[in-house]
Design a protein around this motif. Structure first.
Motif, short mmCIF file in Angstrom:
data_model
loop_
_atom_site.label_atom_id
_atom_site.label_comp_id
_atom_site.label_asym_id
_atom_site.label_seq_id
_atom_site.Cartn_x
_atom_site.Cartn_y
_atom_site.Cartn_z
N ALA A 84 0.82 -1.21 0.00
CA ALA A 84 0.00 0.00 0.00
C ALA A 84 0.85 1.26 0.00
CB ALA A 84 -0.93 0.01 1.21
N SER A 85 2.14 1.11 0.16
CA SER A 85 3.04 2.26 0.20
C SER A 85 3.02 3.03 -1.11
CB SER A 85 4.46 1.79 0.49
OG SER A 85 5.40 2.81 0.27
N ILE A 86 3.17 4.35 -1.03
CA ILE A 86 3.24 5.17 -2.23
C ILE A 86 4.51 4.91 -3.03
CG2 ILE A 86 1.85 7.02 -1.24
CD1 ILE A 86 4.46 8.58 -0.78
N PHE A 87 5.46 4.20 -2.45
CA PHE A 87 6.72 3.92 -3.13
C PHE A 87 6.70 2.61 -3.90
CE2 PHE A 87 7.76 6.19 0.89
CZ PHE A 87 8.06 7.41 0.32
N TYR A 88 5.63 1.83 -3.76
CA TYR A 88 5.59 0.49 -4.34
C TYR A 88 5.51 0.51 -5.87
CZ TYR A 88 4.02 -4.29 -5.32
OH TYR A 88 3.89 -5.56 -5.82
N ALA A 89 4.67 1.37 -6.39
CA ALA A 89 4.48 1.41 -7.85
C ALA A 89 5.80 1.74 -8.54
CB ALA A 89 3.42 2.45 -8.22
N GLY A 90 6.15 0.91 -9.50
CA GLY A 90 7.38 1.13 -10.26
C GLY A 90 8.55 0.29 -9.80
N ILE A 91 8.45 -0.30 -8.61
CA ILE A 91 9.55 -1.15 -8.13
C ILE A 91 9.01 -2.53 -7.71
CG2 ILE A 91 11.03 0.76 -7.41
CD1 ILE A 91 10.12 0.17 -4.51
N GLU A 92 7.92 -2.92 -8.32
CA GLU A 92 7.31 -4.20 -7.95
C GLU A 92 8.28 -5.37 -8.10
OE1 GLU A 92 3.99 -1.55 -9.67
OE2 GLU A 92 6.10 -2.04 -10.13
#
Length: 291
Positions: A239-247
């Motif tokens: 759910a972190s805002i940092f997750y998208a793009g580093i899956e």
């Protein structure tokens, strides 16, 4: 993950400090928030700050900003922000006291560190006042703004520190990973508050996302071998805002956690105490240290 979890659980039960065992039980078993707080309170001094090696690399019994920051991290973990809670109230009093605080910074390193066993990065040199950063200041200030009483005289000062911290961050190149973590705390602490008078929230958030992604070591062969940034240093869940793009990097770290676990149930540390003056090397024992 069942075998990985089982071995890690056994290691924790055998080696962890009571505080870290209570935290494990809270998150993964039927432990309570109250049990964690009761054990955390043991580390709090009469001045409201924390000591007694709450920061495992610093065996300082007296209150210091960095150990108090560790206390706030555990309160964030538990979502305990009640200003009437005795632990929270003590921290607010300590932060407003001016102890180890000058020029709008709480010192991450203090001279009295040198009187007790500590990792070399907590040693205070003659220039300790000239090497301050927003680690842990940004995080401590945002905690005060989130939790503190607006009628208290220090509240305005805490808001000023937050504004200065964000201004410094927006004007700078990417900070090192520990300072970035403090800015993440600031973002999360204040995301539900009206901070428009202090800073522009959206540009701050977007820069922080970019810096987190840039800070993660892309050479995954170094993970679990050297002290480098991995996704878990900056985020706790998907759910972190940092997750998208580093899956893909997150998935790789999850796999690596399973593959790199030792038979003891622990994981190899990627750092050591190399200060010849104290001649100590640390061995991780579930959140504390053994000599």
């Amino acid at each position: 993950m069942s075998d990985t979890y089982s071995k890690a659980r056994q290691f924790i039960y055998r080696n962890a400090r009571p505080l870290d065992l209570a935290r494990f039980q809270y998150h993964f078993e039927n432990g309570s928030q109250e049990a964690v707080l009761k054990t955390l309170a043991v580390y709090q001094n009469e001045d409201g700050g924390f000591g007694h090696a709450l920061e495992g690399d610093l065996w300082h019994p007296n209150s210091t900003p960095i150990q108090t920051w560790v206390g706030t991290e555990i309160l964030r973990e538990l979502a305990v922000f009640d200003p009437q809670n005795p632990i929270v109230k003590g921290i607010l009093n300590y932060l407003a006291s001016g102890q180890d605080f000058s020029n709008d910074f709480w010192y991450g390193v203090v001279p009295s560190n040198n009187d007790f066993p500590h990792a070399p990065w907590w040693s205070a040199g003659a220039d300790y006042q000239a090497t301050v950063s927003y680690n842990p200041t940004a995080s401590l200030a945002s905690f005060y703004v989130k939790v503190g009483d607006k009628q208290q005289s220090f509240y305005k000062k805490a808001e000023e520190i937050v504004a200065k911290a964000v201004k410094s961050y927006m004007a700078s190149a990417k900070p090192e990973m520990h300072e970035i973590s403090c800015y993440i705390n600031l973002l999360v602490d204040l995301r539900e508050m009206d901070v428009s008078a202090l800073f522009d929230y959206e540009p701050f958030k977007e820069k922080l996302i970019r810096d987190v992604h840039d800070s993660i070591e892309k050479d995954t062969s170094l993970w679990q071998k050297e002290y480098v940034s991995m996704p878990s240093h900056f985020m706790k869940n998907q759910a972190s805002i940092f997750y998208a793009g580093i899956e893909d990097l997150v998935a790789f770290e999850v796999q690596l956690i399973q593959e790199a676990q030792l038979e003891t149930g622990a994981w190899a540390i990627t750092w050591s105490w190399t200060d010849s003056r104290v001649n100590l090397r640390s061995v991780a024992t579930g959140g504390s240290l053994r000599w």
